[in-house]
Write an enzyme that holds these catalytic residues in place. Structure first.
Site, PDB file in Angstrom:
ATOM      1  N   HIS A 137     -14.007  -8.565  -2.458  1.00  0.00           N
ATOM      2  CA  HIS A 137     -13.129  -9.551  -1.808  1.00  0.00           C
ATOM      3  C   HIS A 137     -13.918 -10.474  -0.879  1.00  0.00           C
ATOM      4  CE1 HIS A 137      -9.877  -7.369  -3.574  1.00  0.00           C
ATOM      5  NE2 HIS A 137     -10.077  -6.299  -2.816  1.00  0.00           N
ATOM      6  N   HIS A 178     -15.175   3.079   0.818  1.00  0.00           N
ATOM      7  CA  HIS A 178     -13.879   2.418   0.629  1.00  0.00           C
ATOM      8  C   HIS A 178     -13.779   1.184   1.506  1.00  0.00           C
ATOM      9  CE1 HIS A 178      -9.666   1.453   1.365  1.00  0.00           C
ATOM     10  NE2 HIS A 178      -9.515   1.779   0.085  1.00  0.00           N
ATOM     11  N   ASP A 213      -9.022  -5.561 -10.337  1.00  0.00           N
ATOM     12  CA  ASP A 213      -8.581  -4.835  -9.145  1.00  0.00           C
ATOM     13  C   ASP A 213      -7.286  -4.065  -9.388  1.00  0.00           C
ATOM     14  OD1 ASP A 213      -8.290  -3.881  -6.583  1.00  0.00           O
ATOM     15  OD2 ASP A 213      -8.219  -5.833  -5.612  1.00  0.00           O
ATOM     16  N   ARG A 244       0.818  -1.200   0.000  1.00  0.00           N
ATOM     17  CA  ARG A 244       0.000   0.000   0.000  1.00  0.00           C
ATOM     18  C   ARG A 244       0.862   1.265   0.000  1.00  0.00           C
ATOM     19  NH1 ARG A 244      -4.481   1.696   4.530  1.00  0.00           N
ATOM     20  NH2 ARG A 244      -2.576   1.898   5.756  1.00  0.00           N
TER      21      ARG A 244
END
Length: 459
Positions: free
Chosen positions: A281, A217, A332, A96
């Site tokens: 997911h 989110h 994704d 990330r």
């Protein structure tokens, strides 16, 4: 390259009337030879079988023609991370940090260039519609652009240039974690409150090729007392609502610590779940979570390539579908863009986990990659070769080194378990031939466009 305005992009391609002849077509349950599809005003006007020779003026599609594929979960700017994040080891959380670095360099112009090339790659892979989970809203530091939706409109224009449909899932991203303010990278993502997010998102406009949806989110990024605001915004517009859900066990642990319940239960308690909602997911779920998602017919978008790339784990897709949660697929983070790979990965992951083969038929996997994906993106009429449906088609070669050999009646199994995006020969969107014989009709050099757009972010 400066992005065209959204209005210019919308008017670039009008309705199309055409005839396509396919030597093999997937009609939802079986492969049918010698099929003609007639298109009027961008929709399928008629499907005829037993047409042994192409009608005069028809465009010939040789191979297996499927309904256009739906990429239900995309972060377009992650395409710039391909390969660069494969150096060394780490976790989702270290990955990330690299993602944030790329995000910090984007402007509306450079995002248009990257998204345009990425969406063109999707068209070359047979994808006719993308769900763009969009949270990169503001300038670095969080200052709004003069046009507060400059980044979102760049994505809309990019999809139009690349010739594919887009559902822009404008994302509320307000916090770094439970009770935590956004970090310096996340200031670009935050509208500060859900009400401010809703005010900005309400300015976005859709059209025949563009739908505007919403996204949360994650439960860590939207305070619990503001979840209902986002859900109500989507409900008022009958718009799709997506949410990253239980991708990481750390999220589950933090949610329990903050709220005494799982992320799924938190969403249920605040009215987020339902048939227009899709959890992305849905990896680390309890039995109660699965029952909540299934009983509310909340969808599940599996992204197997990203989930294994980030070492997330294998989600309970079989149990979710049995409970009533429709399955869709997404690329994704774009480690690869290949819906055939995503479809077979969902099955093959489950085989590894259970030591049992055959959890889904090829037909079921194709449905996840097409009709159920389009439904998750707000287009329940798409993803089928039937009169009235959008004239969105994907044709794969049956004579490549990957697909040659099997008899045509097994072409669906060939597509799911052997083909790749490289086998796509034709992509048609609203009757318009976007990819012809493996070449993009609107963007001459897609690899060059990708290379240039990515290089601009790494210099």
């Amino acid at each position: 390259m400066t992005p065209r305005t959204a209005e210019t992009a919308r008017t670039a391609a009008g309705p199309v009337t055409a005839t396509y002849w396919m030597d093999h077509a997937w009609l939802g349950t079986h492969v049918e030879p010698d099929v003609t599809v007639e298109v009027a005003d961008g929709r399928i006007a008629g499907v005829r079988t037993g047409v042994e020779t192409p009608p005069p003026g028809a465009t010939v599609l040789r191979g297996l023609t499927l309904p256009g594929l739906a990429n239900a979960h995309s972060h377009a700017f992650h395409r710039a991370l391909r390969a660069t994040v494969q150096v060394g080891s780490g976790t989702f959380w270290t990955w990330r940090e690299l993602m944030y670095q790329v995000a910090s360099r984007l402007t509306p112009d450079t995002y248009f260039d990257l998204a345009r090339a990425t969406y063109a790659e999707m068209a070359l892979a047979g994808i006719t519609s993308v769900g763009e989970f969009h949270y990169l809203h503001h300038a670095p530091g969080g200052t709004p652009y003069a046009n507060p939706n400059a980044m979102g409109e760049a994505l809309i224009a990019a999809a139009a240039d690349a010739g594919i449909r887009i559902t822009l899932l404008d994302t509320a991203y307000l916090a770094a974690g439970f009770g935590e303010k956004p970090n310096r990278h996340q200031l670009r993502f935050s509208d500060t409150t859900a009400d401010a997010w809703a005010e900005r998102a309400s300015l976005l406009k859709g059209d025949d090729h563009t739908l505007i949806g919403a996204a949360i989110h994650s439960v860590r990024a939207v305070p619990a007392d503001q979840l209902a605001t986002v859900a109500a915004w989507a409900e008022e517009r009958n718009a799709p609502l997506h949410v990253h859900l239980s991708e990481q066990t750390a999220e589950n642990d933090a949610c329990r610590a903050a709220h005494g319940r799982t992320p799924t239960r938190l969403l249920a308690d605040h009215g987020v779940l339902g048939p227009r909602t899709t959890g992305i997911h849905n990896t680390h779920l309890t039995e109660e979570d699965i029952a909540l998602l299934g009983s509310s017919t909340t969808g599940t978008c599996m992204c197997p390539t990203t989930e294994r790339d980030l070492a997330d784990g294998i989600g309970p897709a079989v149990a979710l579908q049995k409970a009533g949660s429709p399955l869709s697929l997404g690329s994704d983070s774009h480690a690869v863009i290949d819906l055939f790979e995503e479809a077979r990965a969902m099955e093959l992951n489950e085989r590894l986990r259970t030591h049992i083969r055959g959890h889904w038929t090829a037909a079921a996997l194709l449905r996840a990659a097409s009709a159920d994906g389009h439904a998750a993106l707000g287009r329940p009429d798409a993803g089928v070769l039937e009169p009235g449906a959008p004239a969105d088609l994907t044709t794969i070669a049956l004579d490549s080194v990957r697909t040659a050999g099997p008899v045509p009646r097994l072409a669906a199994e060939t597509a799911v378990f052997a083909a790749s995006a490289a086998d796509v020969r034709h992509t048609v969107v609203a009757g318009r031939h976007i990819v012809r014989d493996g070449r993009h009709a609107l963007i001459e050099d897609v690899p060059g466009a990708l290379a240039a757009a990515v290089a601009a972010l790494h210099h």
